[in-house]
Design a protein around this motif. Structure first.
Motif, PDB file in Angstrom:
ATOM      1  N   GLU A 274       6.331   5.851  -4.585  1.00 27.23           N
ATOM      2  CA  GLU A 274       5.573   6.437  -3.482  1.00 27.23           C
ATOM      3  C   GLU A 274       6.011   7.871  -3.234  1.00 27.23           C
ATOM      4  O   GLU A 274       7.151   8.243  -3.514  1.00 27.23           O
TER       5      GLU A 274
ATOM      6  N   CYS B 158       0.888   6.610  -4.493  1.00 27.79           N
ATOM      7  CA  CYS B 158       1.700   5.600  -5.173  1.00 27.79           C
ATOM      8  C   CYS B 158       1.331   5.648  -6.653  1.00 27.79           C
ATOM      9  O   CYS B 158       0.232   5.247  -7.043  1.00 27.79           O
TER      10      CYS B 158
ATOM     11  N   TRP C 104      -0.683  -1.532   0.697  1.00 23.97           N
ATOM     12  CA  TRP C 104       0.280  -0.722   1.442  1.00 23.97           C
ATOM     13  C   TRP C 104       0.799  -1.559   2.609  1.00 23.97           C
ATOM     14  O   TRP C 104       0.019  -2.208   3.316  1.00 23.97           O
TER      15      TRP C 104
ATOM     16  N   CYS D  65       4.218   0.743  -1.163  1.00 25.32           N
ATOM     17  CA  CYS D  65       3.077   0.256  -1.912  1.00 25.32           C
ATOM     18  C   CYS D  65       3.538  -0.915  -2.776  1.00 25.32           C
ATOM     19  O   CYS D  65       4.720  -1.050  -3.086  1.00 25.32           O
TER      20      CYS D  65
END
Length: 125
Positions: free
Chosen positions: A6, A22, A36, A99
């Motif tokens: 990320e 990400c 997320w 993520c």
């Protein structure tokens, strides 16, 4: 194996915007649904948004009620990257954002097999 990294976190004033990215690597990374999540100090990790491998269907993208209308998740499979555009940020959005790649019940932490290291988002009021 899928690796997720990320970026894009930072400090922003309330009402401002940030875009998280990400980057995914791994031979089959494009086949996974992506989500997320966020975790504030002293709180459990919570769902923010999810998107399927194809990007759109009747149910996805999906958003937590707390971010609906303010956040937008998207993915660029050619770049193996998922984004989270965050607008109208509030102090309560402050958290570490993660993520994840997985499949199934995409609002559930356990649906995801792979996680990034997280990026800090701090919203000052």
């Amino acid at each position: 194996q899928v690796q997720l990294v990320e970026s894009g976190g930072g400090l922003v004033q309330a009402g401002g915007s940030l875009r998280l990215s990400c980057a995914a690597s791994g031979r089959t990374s494009g086949n996974y649904a992506m989500g997320w999540f966020r975790q504030a100090p002293g709180k459990e990790r919570e769902f923010v948004a999810a998107i399927t491998s194809s990007g759109f269907n009747t149910r996805y993208p999906d958003y937590a009620d707390s971010v609906k209308g303010r956040f937008t998740i998207s993915r660029d499979n050619a770049k193996n990257t998922v984004y989270l555009q965050m607008n109208s940020l509030k102090a309560e959005d402050t958290a570490v954002y993660y993520c994840a790649a997985g499949g199934g019940r995409l609002r559930v932490v356990g649906a995801y097999a792979y996680w990034g290291q997280g990026t800090q988002v701090t919203v000052s009021s």
